[in-house]
Design a protein around this motif. Sequence first.
Motif, PDB file in Angstrom:
ATOM      1  N   GLN A 299       0.857  -1.189   0.014  1.00 52.25           N
ATOM      2  CA  GLN A 299       0.175  -0.050   0.063  1.00 52.25           C
ATOM      3  C   GLN A 299       0.846   1.323   0.023  1.00 52.25           C
ATOM      4  N   MET A 302       1.839   1.627  -3.501  1.00 51.24           N
ATOM      5  CA  MET A 302       0.662   2.084  -4.255  1.00 51.24           C
ATOM      6  C   MET A 302      -0.014   3.619  -4.279  1.00 51.24           C
ATOM      7  N   PHE A 303       0.298   4.092  -3.077  1.00 50.85           N
ATOM      8  CA  PHE A 303      -0.361   5.375  -2.865  1.00 50.85           C
ATOM      9  C   PHE A 303       0.273   6.744  -3.564  1.00 50.85           C
ATOM     10  N   ARG A 319      -7.176   2.677  -7.095  1.00 54.41           N
ATOM     11  CA  ARG A 319      -7.917   2.085  -5.824  1.00 54.41           C
ATOM     12  C   ARG A 319      -8.358   0.848  -5.837  1.00 54.41           C
ATOM     13  N   ILE A 322      -5.136  -0.935  -4.821  1.00 52.44           N
ATOM     14  CA  ILE A 322      -4.849  -0.730  -3.358  1.00 52.44           C
ATOM     15  C   ILE A 322      -5.648  -1.968  -2.556  1.00 52.44           C
ATOM     16  N   SER A 326      -6.008  -4.721   1.063  1.00 54.28           N
ATOM     17  CA  SER A 326      -6.707  -4.261   2.048  1.00 54.28           C
ATOM     18  C   SER A 326      -7.120  -5.406   3.145  1.00 54.28           C
ATOM     19  N   SER A 385       0.470   7.404   2.300  1.00 54.90           N
ATOM     20  CA  SER A 385       1.731   6.778   2.183  1.00 54.90           C
ATOM     21  C   SER A 385       2.569   7.018   3.374  1.00 54.90           C
TER      22      SER A 385
END
Length: 403
Positions: A299, A302-303, A319, A322, A326, A385
């Motif tokens: 994550q 990815m952010f 999104r 991500i 999760s 992030s």
Amino acid sequence: MFTKLDADFPKGWRQTFGALWLGCFITGLGFSMTMPFMPLFMESLGTYSQTQLNFYSGLAFSATYLSQAIMSPLWGSLADQKGRKLMCLRASGVMALTITATGLAQGVWSIIALRFLQGAFSGYINNAAAFIAGETPKRRSGTVLSTMMTANVTGNLLGPLFGGAIAGLGGYRLPFFVTGSLMALAFILTAILTREHFIPITKEKMKPAKEVLVSLPNKSLIFLMFTTTLIVQASLMSISPIISLLVKELMHNHGNVSFVSGVVAAAPGFGTLLAARYLGKKMDASGPTKVLMCGMTYQVVMFLPMFFIRDVWLLTLFRFLIGLSSAALLPAVQTVLTTQVDKQVFGRIFSYNQSFQAAGGVVGPLIGSAVSSVFDYEGVFLFTSLLLAINLALIMLAHKKIA
């Protein structure tokens, strides 16, 4: 969903799991049917500047989590005395009333007050997790809790799509009325179909909160999991208050902003739904801490590129990506807690964790509103992030000490 059940699963486990899964699905569905459009609903109630709208939206999101953080320890103590089923009934019943009342609100402060009241009595999903964790052998906790998470995720996935369509047809009030009716249904399903094998603890025999925390075998790990819950929730919620406003900006105020906002809000759910069961099995096989570290690393990476995105559909893609990880975050934390504490204190430990999660729900939207006001909406992704990277570093240090 579960092809084989161990002999030590209690009788009626499947039915209880199914009812709680549906209750969590309805809760997630109802939340995501209304919350992505809260800023637009508030905007329709008066004339506000962009800064005012950001502030009111963040406050409306945070109010629920603030009261939830305050009240969760009380409900946790009652859960250990009276059972988790009663807590699920309390949450779903009150939410049915407060969400319906929100649809009747005539001003932003009425919405904020009702959101605060809703949070004080909420907590269906966390109590359902504690409920089913108490009914499940520890060696299957990762799979069961991750599968339970798919309920909330599926609801969050479909909710924005349904909410966007309903709001487009009947205005922003209608999704609140539909959600209130669905929460009443969740109350009925929980009351009729669930069975709890619970041995009550008398108030006299129940250990004080301080004694419970002191007696934990690995206190530093438990408190790190509480902190992780806060940071993960803050990261997840930081973009929530302004996601529809970000979509509106990216679309230059053209097209069906409500529907596209729903798609963008739902995108992580597709990824989480695809990965949840696989990651749950990984937790049982490899340990939840390793899965948590891998998911958080992913994550953080990815952010970062989302800060540069200027296309709404590219935002939707990231999104979704991500969302794949999760399922490795909050379920992994819950699995660690499940394996580290005794069932007699599940209610309180899960309630403390819920308080930290609620605190993240307070901090996240306020951070999102503040950062977006100073650095525009894309700055929220960069800050998110950074938060996750700090949390990851703490977990890696703790993991080295444990190993």
